[in-house]
Design an enzyme around this catalytic site. Sequence first.
Site, PDB file in Angstrom:
ATOM      1  N   GLU A  27       0.826  -1.214   0.000  1.00  0.00           N
ATOM      2  CA  GLU A  27       0.000   0.000   0.000  1.00  0.00           C
ATOM      3  C   GLU A  27       0.861   1.265   0.000  1.00  0.00           C
ATOM      4  O   GLU A  27       0.407   2.345   0.393  1.00  0.00           O
ATOM      5  CB  GLU A  27      -0.941  -0.034   1.198  1.00  0.00           C
ATOM      6  N   HIS A  72      -1.520   4.292   8.205  1.00  0.00           N
ATOM      7  CA  HIS A  72      -2.725   3.693   7.606  1.00  0.00           C
ATOM      8  C   HIS A  72      -3.134   2.502   8.459  1.00  0.00           C
ATOM      9  O   HIS A  72      -2.318   1.628   8.734  1.00  0.00           O
ATOM     10  CB  HIS A  72      -2.424   3.234   6.170  1.00  0.00           C
ATOM     11  N   HIS A 109      -6.507  -0.361   9.643  1.00  0.00           N
ATOM     12  CA  HIS A 109      -7.823  -0.937   9.388  1.00  0.00           C
ATOM     13  C   HIS A 109      -8.563  -0.980  10.732  1.00  0.00           C
ATOM     14  O   HIS A 109      -9.248  -1.948  11.037  1.00  0.00           O
ATOM     15  CB  HIS A 109      -7.717  -2.356   8.824  1.00  0.00           C
ATOM     16  N   TYR A 126     -11.151  18.264  19.907  1.00  0.00           N
ATOM     17  CA  TYR A 126      -9.876  17.560  19.687  1.00  0.00           C
ATOM     18  C   TYR A 126      -9.799  16.960  18.292  1.00  0.00           C
ATOM     19  O   TYR A 126      -8.753  16.968  17.664  1.00  0.00           O
ATOM     20  CB  TYR A 126      -9.673  16.493  20.775  1.00  0.00           C
ATOM     21  N   HIS A 148     -12.579   0.159   3.812  1.00  0.00           N
ATOM     22  CA  HIS A 148     -11.175  -0.217   3.968  1.00  0.00           C
ATOM     23  C   HIS A 148     -10.589   0.327   5.278  1.00  0.00           C
ATOM     24  O   HIS A 148     -10.273  -0.442   6.180  1.00  0.00           O
ATOM     25  CB  HIS A 148     -10.407   0.275   2.735  1.00  0.00           C
TER      26      HIS A 148
END
Length: 213
Positions: free
Chosen positions: A75, A94, A96, A121, A161
């Site tokens: 990725e 990144h 999941h 925040y 995703h």
Amino acid sequence: MSPDETAARWEMAKLGASLFDRGFSVGTAGNISVRLSDGILMSPTNARLCDLDPERISKLDMDGKHVSGDRATKEVFLHQAFYDTRPDAGAVVHLHSTWATALSCLDEIDPNNCIPPLTPYVVMRVGSVKLVPYVRPGDPKSGQLIRELDGRFAAVLLANHGPVVSGKSLFSAVCAAEELEETAKLVMALEGRKVRYLTNHEVADLIRTFGTI
Ligand SMILES: [Zn+2]
């Protein structure tokens, strides 16, 4: 190897393990990267974030060509798209992670602002989050879709995703990814309740006081 690169490698291993140990990443899902003056450090493909060996972390040149270490995550283009469009981005995370990914599967979220301004925040640490349409994993098209945003978003949610979050440093990118995940959990917890979101005026006041991401 420069002292900065050595420190970045050890920090990736430490923060990767921290994300894994707290359930933000399971199995080999998720990847993290740091931009150096002469390239990009990237977590290797099929590596669990709790198992990163500082000496085997992948190093790529600015064009994404492999320089040293294990083979980089598949990725990689998600990370490059942020570095190429956000000059201030020093790191990309990144995940999941469960709640943000759950949100990414909903049909009714606002694609231009997937994370509503529930708390100050999330406004200060994450900013507006853009939904990137679903693309098959490994297809570089999702990198292209991120590039087309011209660096206007520090974080995006890949449909069905998970989130991709950039930050000035790895520490700030990790904190922002955690804030995004916890806010996604709040969104789900509040579903069906009458919610008071921060007003446009309150969001503008935060941005005026603390700056944009
Ligand atoms: Zn992914």
